[in-house]
Scaffold this active site. Structure first.
Site, short mmCIF file in Angstrom:
data_model
loop_
_atom_site.label_atom_id
_atom_site.label_comp_id
_atom_site.label_asym_id
_atom_site.label_seq_id
_atom_site.Cartn_x
_atom_site.Cartn_y
_atom_site.Cartn_z
N GLU A 194 0.80 -1.22 0.00
CA GLU A 194 0.00 0.00 0.00
C GLU A 194 0.84 1.28 0.00
O GLU A 194 0.83 2.04 0.97
CB GLU A 194 -0.97 -0.02 1.19
CG GLU A 194 -2.00 -1.12 1.07
CD GLU A 194 -3.17 -0.98 2.03
OE1 GLU A 194 -3.08 -0.16 2.97
OE2 GLU A 194 -4.19 -1.68 1.83
N GLU A 294 -5.55 -7.68 -1.08
CA GLU A 294 -6.32 -7.56 0.16
C GLU A 294 -7.76 -7.19 -0.16
O GLU A 294 -8.02 -6.35 -1.02
CB GLU A 294 -5.75 -6.47 1.08
CG GLU A 294 -4.40 -6.78 1.69
CD GLU A 294 -3.95 -5.70 2.67
OE1 GLU A 294 -4.82 -4.96 3.19
OE2 GLU A 294 -2.74 -5.60 2.92
#
Length: 486
Positions: A194, A294
């Protein structure tokens, strides 16, 4: 008996991941978040891992501190966990890693061997069951993003501003690649979880640099590259790197408290699809594989969510099922978040009757009431405290400047909560969390750590059956079963 190793590393071939024989492999699995990278909502502490560890070191002292974390890390993921994942038909485990297991910030040029011992345990347990692993660097010095899970303790991503930080992590990745270059059960490397690069272009520069350096020692393993702005934005990406899979994270707000509840309407389904399609447009344009690194809702429970908890979870399972149907349409690989926790999102979770859960129950309840964890925060008890601060900002700052701070989707409310609750309040609260460990013997600490052993956990059967059903679908069945309702 362990599974024989694949003949060669997985590799990219067009829009597919393929094995040594050129057969397509769709990776379906989960992540061991909370283990070699800890997070507050997963194991119950407030704030950031390094702050929690510092508070526990102060309370326990060096000897007991090392004892507790050695036991915790040993118990959290074992062969029993790998066997369970194999029983569900999952074939891949993503291993989130805190860089601090490998690098001491006061001695950053030395790579600590203990980090490899921890990762080897998970890789070996999974490979014995024929399960691939993906090594995911989840934290970076200075923080690669602005969130709590980068373990920086601040609300800025300073990693992008310091070449020294970048040099350290490139060097670490070279050593990791050197270690696992011949391990064909390692599906590949996820160099950065991320990213949050406010300038957007520096992320691509880092990817090009780390890809080049990794290839010097390991030319074969796939790199799994997250998009910018928390793996949701590829608008700044200009090129495709060789033998790389591009990764989105696809959380749906409808699966979290404080948002519109998913009810399976056509409008909601269309919104899920459009959000997904926006994220994968880059991959489809460049005809490269897609990995959803995710996703997944969180779940309610009777103790804290009242009589509606089962109905809430029923719709969140429906939401998950709809997301999986979308992914099956493109036959993408995925890794659900999360495998194990204290009962909020995990496929398995520590039994409420274990020592850790009973000891910390009052603190967990307080932390939830105060809304200290960003993940799944519910403001019904403290919204009246923070909302005036938000209104103050909105009154004093011209509207055109309110949401200029990156990431813009946090808006001013998210920025305020990040500083006041995720950082300041949570950092101070680490001392209260640590106080529960005062005076504990090594025997008691062992029992606390053992609360996370698979044998002492509860399985979330509704979630696991959905994952089992999807994992059972091979590439031929995908086309027959697009209309399957889980």
């Amino acid at each position: 008996m362990g599974s024989s190793a694949p003949k060669a590393c997985l590799r990219v071939q067009g829009t597919d991941i393929v094995d040594a024989d050129g057969k397509r492999v769709i990776l379906k699995g989960t992540a061991t978040g909370g283990h070699t990278n800890m997070e507050n909502f997963i194991t119950g502490y407030p704030g950031h891992e390094h702050e929690m560890r510092a508070a526990l070191l102060e309370v326990l002292g060096p000897k007991k501190y090392e004892f507790f974390f050695d036991r915790f890390l040993s118990y959290f993921f074992t062969s029993s966990d790998a066997k369970f994942l194999k029983s569900l038909g999952l074939n891949c485990v993503r291993i989130p890693i805190n860089y601090r297991h490998f690098i001491d910030d006061l001695n950053p040029s030395e790579i600590k061997s203990g980090g490899f011992v921890l990762i080897d345990r998970v890789v070996d347990a999974c490979s014995a069951e024929g399960i691939y692993t993906i090594l995911d660097m989840h934290t970076f010095p200075g923080g690669q993003n602005q969130g709590w899970h980068s373990d920086s303790g601040i609300h800025k991503a300073l990693f992008w501003d310091f070449k020294d930080f970048q040099d350290r992590m490139v060097n670490l990745w070279v050593e990791i690649a050197r270690r696992y270059k011949d391990n064909t059960w390692v599906a590949g490397y996820n160099p950065m979880n991320e990213p949050g690069d406010p300038e957007h272009y520096r992320l691509q520069e880092f990817y090009k640099r780390v890809e080049k350096e990794i290839r010097q020692v390991d030319p074969d393993h796939i790199l799994f590259l997250d998009g910018n702005t928390y793996a949701m934005d590829f608008s700044g990406f200009k090129e495709v790197l060789p033998n790389c899979v591009y990764s989105i994270h696809d959380y749906a707000n409808m699966g979290f408290p404080g948002n519109e509840q998913y009810r399976g309407t056509e409008e909601q389904k269309e919104f899920l699809r459009k959000t997904y399609e926006r994220k994968v447009a880059f991959m489809k344009e460049h005809k490269v594989p897609i990995w959803n690194g995710e996703f997944g809702p969180v779940y309610a429970n009777r103790q804290s969510d009242g009589d509606e908890w089962e109905e809430i979870n029923r719709w969140r399972y429906e939401l998950l099922g709809e997301q999986l149907r979308i992914y099956r349409g493109d036959e993408i690989s995925w890794s659900i978040w999360l495998y194990k926790d204290i009962g909020f999102q995990g496929m398995v979770y520590a039994n409420p009757d274990t020592a850790y859960m009973k000891l910390l129950k009052p603190f967990f309840e307080k932390k939830k009431r105060l809304g200290l964890d960003k993940w799944g925060r519910d403001d019904k008890h403290v919204g009246h405290i923070y909302q005036p601060v938000v209104e103050h900002f909105k009154e004093e700052i011209p509207e055109r400047f309110l949401n200029k701070r990156y990431p813009p989707h946090w808006r001013v409310e998210g920025q305020i909560n990040r500083v006041l609750r995720d950082m300041l309040f949570s950092d101070i609260s680490c001392y209260e969390y640590a106080s529960y460990f005062e005076g504990k013997t090594e025997e008691e600490l062992d029992e606390l750590a053992a609360s996370f052993k698979f044998e002492n956990c509860v399985t979330r059967d509704g979630l696991n059956e959905i994952l089992r059903a999807d994992a059972a679908l091979d590439s031929v069945e995908v086309h027959r079963c697009k209309g399957l309702r889980l």
